[in-house]
Scaffold this motif. Sequence first.
Motif, PDB file in Angstrom:
ATOM      1  N   GLU A  11      -5.459   0.791 -16.290  1.00 24.58           N
ATOM      2  CA  GLU A  11      -4.769   1.677 -15.343  1.00 24.58           C
ATOM      3  C   GLU A  11      -4.706   1.060 -13.948  1.00 24.58           C
ATOM      4  OE1 GLU A  11      -5.638   6.076 -17.255  1.00 24.58           O
ATOM      5  OE2 GLU A  11      -7.185   5.157 -15.980  1.00 24.58           O
ATOM      6  N   ILE A  12      -5.769   0.385 -13.546  1.00 23.95           N
ATOM      7  CA  ILE A  12      -5.780  -0.271 -12.238  1.00 23.95           C
ATOM      8  C   ILE A  12      -4.741  -1.389 -12.203  1.00 23.95           C
ATOM      9  CG2 ILE A  12      -7.142  -1.679 -10.627  1.00 23.95           C
ATOM     10  CD1 ILE A  12      -9.613  -0.044 -11.588  1.00 23.95           C
ATOM     11  N   VAL A  13      -4.642  -2.166 -13.269  1.00 24.69           N
ATOM     12  CA  VAL A  13      -3.644  -3.241 -13.320  1.00 24.69           C
ATOM     13  C   VAL A  13      -2.234  -2.641 -13.303  1.00 24.69           C
ATOM     14  CG1 VAL A  13      -2.744  -5.178 -14.681  1.00 24.69           C
ATOM     15  CG2 VAL A  13      -5.211  -4.904 -14.380  1.00 24.69           C
ATOM     16  N   LEU A  14      -2.013  -1.553 -14.032  1.00 21.93           N
ATOM     17  CA  LEU A  14      -0.712  -0.869 -13.974  1.00 21.93           C
ATOM     18  C   LEU A  14      -0.401  -0.389 -12.555  1.00 21.93           C
ATOM     19  CD1 LEU A  14      -0.682   1.242 -17.245  1.00 21.93           C
ATOM     20  CD2 LEU A  14       1.120  -0.321 -16.499  1.00 21.93           C
ATOM     21  N   HIS A  15      -1.392   0.118 -11.870  1.00 21.97           N
ATOM     22  CA  HIS A  15      -1.253   0.570 -10.488  1.00 21.97           C
ATOM     23  C   HIS A  15      -0.876  -0.607  -9.577  1.00 21.97           C
ATOM     24  CE1 HIS A  15      -2.378   2.828  -6.825  1.00 21.97           C
ATOM     25  NE2 HIS A  15      -3.107   1.790  -6.478  1.00 21.97           N
ATOM     26  N   MET A  16      -1.554  -1.726  -9.737  1.00 21.24           N
ATOM     27  CA  MET A  16      -1.239  -2.926  -8.941  1.00 21.24           C
ATOM     28  C   MET A  16       0.184  -3.405  -9.228  1.00 21.24           C
ATOM     29  SD  MET A  16      -4.877  -4.919  -9.437  1.00 21.24           S
ATOM     30  CE  MET A  16      -4.451  -6.400  -8.500  1.00 21.24           C
ATOM     31  N   LEU A  17       0.559  -3.396 -10.483  1.00 22.15           N
ATOM     32  CA  LEU A  17       1.911  -3.799 -10.892  1.00 22.15           C
ATOM     33  C   LEU A  17       2.952  -2.887 -10.250  1.00 22.15           C
ATOM     34  CD1 LEU A  17       3.928  -5.369 -12.725  1.00 22.15           C
ATOM     35  CD2 LEU A  17       3.319  -3.765 -14.548  1.00 22.15           C
ATOM     36  N   GLY A  18       2.725  -1.584 -10.318  1.00 19.16           N
ATOM     37  CA  GLY A  18       3.669  -0.625  -9.761  1.00 19.16           C
ATOM     38  C   GLY A  18       3.844  -0.787  -8.260  1.00 19.16           C
ATOM     39  N   TRP A  19       2.746  -0.986  -7.553  1.00 18.89           N
ATOM     40  CA  TRP A  19       2.856  -1.125  -6.101  1.00 18.89           C
ATOM     41  C   TRP A  19       3.459  -2.457  -5.696  1.00 18.89           C
ATOM     42  CZ3 TRP A  19       3.359   2.458  -2.738  1.00 18.89           C
ATOM     43  CH2 TRP A  19       2.903   3.738  -3.038  1.00 18.89           C
ATOM     44  N   THR A  20       3.270  -3.484  -6.491  1.00 19.77           N
ATOM     45  CA  THR A  20       3.955  -4.752  -6.219  1.00 19.77           C
ATOM     46  C   THR A  20       5.457  -4.552  -6.362  1.00 19.77           C
ATOM     47  OG1 THR A  20       2.024  -5.976  -7.044  1.00 19.77           O
ATOM     48  CG2 THR A  20       4.101  -7.197  -6.844  1.00 19.77           C
ATOM     49  N   GLU A  21       5.862  -3.836  -7.408  1.00 21.88           N
ATOM     50  CA  GLU A  21       7.274  -3.530  -7.597  1.00 21.88           C
ATOM     51  C   GLU A  21       7.826  -2.710  -6.433  1.00 21.88           C
ATOM     52  OE1 GLU A  21      10.262  -1.455 -10.884  1.00 21.88           O
ATOM     53  OE2 GLU A  21       8.098  -1.205 -11.105  1.00 21.88           O
ATOM     54  N   GLU A  22       7.051  -1.727  -5.983  1.00 19.66           N
ATOM     55  CA  GLU A  22       7.501  -0.879  -4.873  1.00 19.66           C
ATOM     56  C   GLU A  22       7.631  -1.680  -3.578  1.00 19.66           C
ATOM     57  OE1 GLU A  22       8.729   2.110  -2.337  1.00 19.66           O
ATOM     58  OE2 GLU A  22       8.933   1.884  -4.501  1.00 19.66           O
ATOM     59  N   VAL A  23       6.731  -2.608  -3.338  1.00 22.26           N
ATOM     60  CA  VAL A  23       6.829  -3.455  -2.138  1.00 22.26           C
ATOM     61  C   VAL A  23       8.092  -4.304  -2.208  1.00 22.26           C
ATOM     62  CG1 VAL A  23       5.787  -5.438  -0.953  1.00 22.26           C
ATOM     63  CG2 VAL A  23       4.401  -3.421  -1.492  1.00 22.26           C
ATOM     64  N   ILE A  24       8.417  -4.834  -3.363  1.00 22.91           N
ATOM     65  CA  ILE A  24       9.665  -5.597  -3.523  1.00 22.91           C
ATOM     66  C   ILE A  24      10.854  -4.706  -3.176  1.00 22.91           C
ATOM     67  CG2 ILE A  24      11.214  -6.699  -5.201  1.00 22.91           C
ATOM     68  CD1 ILE A  24       8.619  -7.717  -6.619  1.00 22.91           C
ATOM     69  N   ARG A  25      10.850  -3.485  -3.681  1.00 29.12           N
ATOM     70  CA  ARG A  25      11.949  -2.551  -3.387  1.00 29.12           C
ATOM     71  C   ARG A  25      12.076  -2.326  -1.881  1.00 29.12           C
ATOM     72  NH1 ARG A  25      14.150   1.241  -5.900  1.00 29.12           N
ATOM     73  NH2 ARG A  25      13.234   2.929  -4.675  1.00 29.12           N
ATOM     74  N   ARG A  26      10.962  -2.128  -1.214  1.00 30.02           N
ATOM     75  CA  ARG A  26      10.987  -1.911   0.239  1.00 30.02           C
ATOM     76  C   ARG A  26      11.476  -3.150   0.969  1.00 30.02           C
ATOM     77  NH1 ARG A  26       5.391   1.541   1.338  1.00 30.02           N
ATOM     78  NH2 ARG A  26       5.757   3.048  -0.344  1.00 30.02           N
ATOM     79  N   MET A  27      11.061  -4.323   0.508  1.00 31.74           N
ATOM     80  CA  MET A  27      11.518  -5.577   1.122  1.00 31.74           C
ATOM     81  C   MET A  27      13.030  -5.723   0.984  1.00 31.74           C
ATOM     82  SD  MET A  27       8.914  -7.191   2.488  1.00 31.74           S
ATOM     83  CE  MET A  27       9.571  -8.840   2.707  1.00 31.74           C
ATOM     84  N   GLN A  28      13.580  -5.127  -0.046  1.00 31.46           N
ATOM     85  CA  GLN A  28      15.024  -5.182  -0.292  1.00 31.46           C
ATOM     86  C   GLN A  28      15.771  -4.050   0.407  1.00 31.46           C
ATOM     87  OE1 GLN A  28      14.736  -5.197  -4.589  1.00 31.46           O
ATOM     88  NE2 GLN A  28      14.782  -7.440  -4.671  1.00 31.46           N
ATOM     89  N   GLY A  29      15.070  -3.283   1.256  1.00 29.23           N
ATOM     90  CA  GLY A  29      15.717  -2.268   2.072  1.00 29.23           C
ATOM     91  C   GLY A  29      15.711  -0.861   1.522  1.00 29.23           C
ATOM     92  N   HIS A  30      15.091  -0.643   0.372  1.00 29.82           N
ATOM     93  CA  HIS A  30      15.040   0.700  -0.203  1.00 29.82           C
ATOM     94  C   HIS A  30      14.087   1.589   0.587  1.00 29.82           C
ATOM     95  CE1 HIS A  30      17.354  -0.217  -3.842  1.00 29.82           C
ATOM     96  NE2 HIS A  30      16.767  -1.401  -3.788  1.00 29.82           N
ATOM     97  N   THR A  31      14.336   2.868   0.555  1.00 37.25           N
ATOM     98  CA  THR A  31      13.459   3.843   1.194  1.00 37.25           C
ATOM     99  C   THR A  31      12.130   3.862   0.456  1.00 37.25           C
ATOM    100  OG1 THR A  31      15.374   5.162   1.794  1.00 37.25           O
ATOM    101  CG2 THR A  31      13.243   6.271   1.847  1.00 37.25           C
ATOM    102  N   ALA A  32      11.054   3.960   1.215  1.00 35.94           N
ATOM    103  CA  ALA A  32       9.720   3.961   0.619  1.00 35.94           C
ATOM    104  C   ALA A  32       9.509   5.182  -0.258  1.00 35.94           C
ATOM    105  CB  ALA A  32       8.668   3.914   1.719  1.00 35.94           C
TER     106      ALA A  32
END
Length: 160
Positions: A50-71
């Motif tokens: 679950e922790i690894v899934l959490h890390m994976l998800g937040w890495t994906e979310e940071v990429i989205r934010r870097m690409q200009g998406h709303t947090a």
Amino acid sequence: MSTAQKLQQELENVLSGDAWYGSPVYNIIAQVSFEAAYERPPNHAHSIAEIVLHMLGWTEEVIRRMQGHTAAEPPGGDWPDAGTPDEHKWKTLVNDLKLMNVELIGVIENFPEEKWNTPINDTRNCELGTGVSYEALIRGLIQHHIYHSAQISLLNRIVG
């Protein structure tokens, strides 16, 4: 050295290089058997998977934010359920985390130098880590990876 080069180097050291604090993230995760990854620790704490899934998800979310998406929270949720123990699923999860970080490094490499100190497209919310600069966003994810890799290391000693 550019901001992108510094951040990329820092992220790579934390993931697989010579991390100042000790073992890098991928070395810590490599020590986890799939049985230990799915073991439920005492007091309803999250499993390693679950922790690894959490890390994976937040890495994906940071990429989205870097690409200009709303947090927002990660598309798959903040703490996704890891499901039933499965060795193939565990190996895939670890590989997905590595691939997502490779994608993030590509985003970092191609990010315009003049934008690093500008705020992301959101107001400040400490819980979601929003309203910070792009540089702070990446540094925050690096800290997030370190924090959770320490949890994984401790949990692996308890359940592994």
